[in-house]
Design a protein around this motif. Structure first.
Motif, mmCIF file in Angstrom:
data_model
loop_
_atom_site.group_PDB
_atom_site.id
_atom_site.type_symbol
_atom_site.label_atom_id
_atom_site.label_comp_id
_atom_site.label_asym_id
_atom_site.label_seq_id
_atom_site.Cartn_x
_atom_site.Cartn_y
_atom_site.Cartn_z
ATOM 1 N N GLN A 2 -43.629 24.949 40.548
ATOM 2 C CA GLN A 2 -44.638 25.125 39.529
ATOM 3 C C GLN A 2 -45.069 23.771 38.982
ATOM 4 O OE1 GLN A 2 -42.719 27.791 36.739
ATOM 5 N NE2 GLN A 2 -43.827 29.511 37.591
ATOM 6 N N LYS A 4 -47.282 21.914 36.064
ATOM 7 C CA LYS A 4 -47.962 22.093 34.794
ATOM 8 C C LYS A 4 -49.336 21.434 34.859
ATOM 9 C CE LYS A 4 -47.415 21.610 29.823
ATOM 10 N NZ LYS A 4 -46.537 21.166 28.731
ATOM 11 N N GLU A 141 -53.882 28.961 29.032
ATOM 12 C CA GLU A 141 -52.623 29.435 29.612
ATOM 13 C C GLU A 141 -52.335 28.727 30.933
ATOM 14 O OE1 GLU A 141 -52.553 33.665 29.885
ATOM 15 O OE2 GLU A 141 -52.985 33.973 27.763
ATOM 16 N N ASP A 142 -51.060 28.431 31.153
ATOM 17 C CA ASP A 142 -50.611 27.940 32.452
ATOM 18 C C ASP A 142 -49.229 28.522 32.737
ATOM 19 O OD1 ASP A 142 -48.742 26.435 31.042
ATOM 20 O OD2 ASP A 142 -49.801 24.538 31.285
ATOM 21 N N ASN A 143 -48.550 28.011 33.736
ATOM 22 C CA ASN A 143 -47.248 28.559 34.122
ATOM 23 C C ASN A 143 -46.187 28.386 33.043
ATOM 24 O OD1 ASN A 143 -48.154 29.348 36.669
ATOM 25 N ND2 ASN A 143 -47.732 27.347 37.562
ATOM 26 N N TYR A 144 -46.449 27.528 32.064
ATOM 27 C CA TYR A 144 -45.462 27.246 31.033
ATOM 28 C C TYR A 144 -45.777 27.961 29.722
ATOM 29 C CZ TYR A 144 -43.513 23.736 34.146
ATOM 30 O OH TYR A 144 -42.929 23.108 35.214
ATOM 31 N N GLY A 145 -46.784 28.837 29.736
ATOM 32 C CA GLY A 145 -47.099 29.590 28.541
ATOM 33 C C GLY A 145 -48.503 29.337 28.030
ATOM 34 N N SER A 146 -48.725 29.682 26.762
ATOM 35 C CA SER A 146 -50.029 29.555 26.129
ATOM 36 C C SER A 146 -50.049 28.330 25.221
ATOM 37 C CB SER A 146 -50.346 30.807 25.310
ATOM 38 O OG SER A 146 -50.410 31.953 26.141
ATOM 39 N N HIS A 147 -51.154 27.606 25.258
ATOM 40 C CA HIS A 147 -51.297 26.385 24.472
ATOM 41 C C HIS A 147 -52.469 26.552 23.514
ATOM 42 C CE1 HIS A 147 -48.529 24.565 27.376
ATOM 43 N NE2 HIS A 147 -49.254 25.177 28.293
ATOM 44 N N SER A 163 -57.984 27.203 34.664
ATOM 45 C CA SER A 163 -57.108 27.799 33.659
ATOM 46 C C SER A 163 -57.686 29.084 33.082
ATOM 47 C CB SER A 163 -56.886 26.813 32.503
ATOM 48 O OG SER A 163 -56.387 25.578 32.963
#
Length: 232
Positions: A2, A4, A141-147, A163
């Motif tokens: 994965q 980021k 959102e990405d593989n590490y969650g929501s920003h 994204s």
């Protein structure tokens, strides 16, 4: 594996005075129309905002000011490696206005060059101060969650156009921003991130120790990677 995706906060794309001048014109403009007109079929169902009509005379002036600022920003150039920047759109969210989860169109038509371009990078320039409105966060959102992104007026956020993202409902006040898309010389986000990190570290090393043989070697490595990965 994965990876980021790179999100980059670019401060002061516009000065406070530039923002104030632009906001005065935008707030008094009669060129605002329903934002669904610029959305695709699926996005029309989840998009609730206003936009400056891109066919209006006023739009040309507003758009040119943002585009010029983007084209001259050194940090943006390093991170996005622009091949072409689309003329920005202006949006306004108020009275529960929002934009649900979506991915931006992969290809958009550029009237300035008369052809379609691939959208690799999205960028939003905030034109309202955070305390001018409630809600309205940009969520990426990405593989590490929501920003969650809510920046000062004049600041910008740059993120991959691949994204999934949304704008939360504005419950009070008015959220005004400009958004546009960049076709990069380097299509792959991971490769762009590598080049950006390398470029930033070369700059820091040059400031600390000046030019030497090792820094020249790193600079050569950067440009050879750009030759390898670049689509000119």
């Amino acid at each position: 594996m994965q990876i980021k995706l790179m999100m980059l906060h670019i401060p002061e794309i516009l000065s406070k005075q530039q923002v104030a001048d632009l906001r005065q014109q935008l707030d008094s403009s009669q060129a605002w129309v329903q934002g669904q007109h610029s959305a695709g079929f699926q996005a029309q169902k989840i998009k609730n905002n206003l936009q400056i009509d891109p066919n209006s005379i006023a739009y040309q002036s507003f758009s040119a000011k943002i585009l010029q600022a983007l084209q001259h920003n050194i940090l943006l150039k390093s991170a996005a490696l622009p091949k072409h920047i689309l003329p920005p759109l202006f949006n306004c969210y108020q009275d529960q206005g929002h934009y649900g989860n979506h991915v931006d169109n992969a290809v958009q038509y550029s009237s300035s060059i008369g052809q379609a371009i691939r959208t690799d990078v999205s960028i939003t320039v905030f034109l309202s101060e955070p305390d001018e409105y409630a809600g309205g966060e940009l969520i990426v959102e990405d593989n590490y969650g929501s920003h969650e992104v809510k920046l000062d007026a004049g600041d910008a956020i740059l993120y991959p156009a691949t994204s999934l993202h949304r704008v939360e409902a504005v419950t009070q006040g008015k959220r005004i921003a400009a958004c546009t898309w960049i076709q990069s010389m380097v299509k792959d986000d991971w490769q762009r991130s590598m080049l950006f990190n390398l470029d930033m570290n070369i700059i820091k090393l040059r400031q600390q120790i000046g030019d030497n043989e090792e820094i020249l070697g790193l600079t050569s490595h950067y440009h050879n990677l750009l030759r390898q990965w670049g689509d000119l």
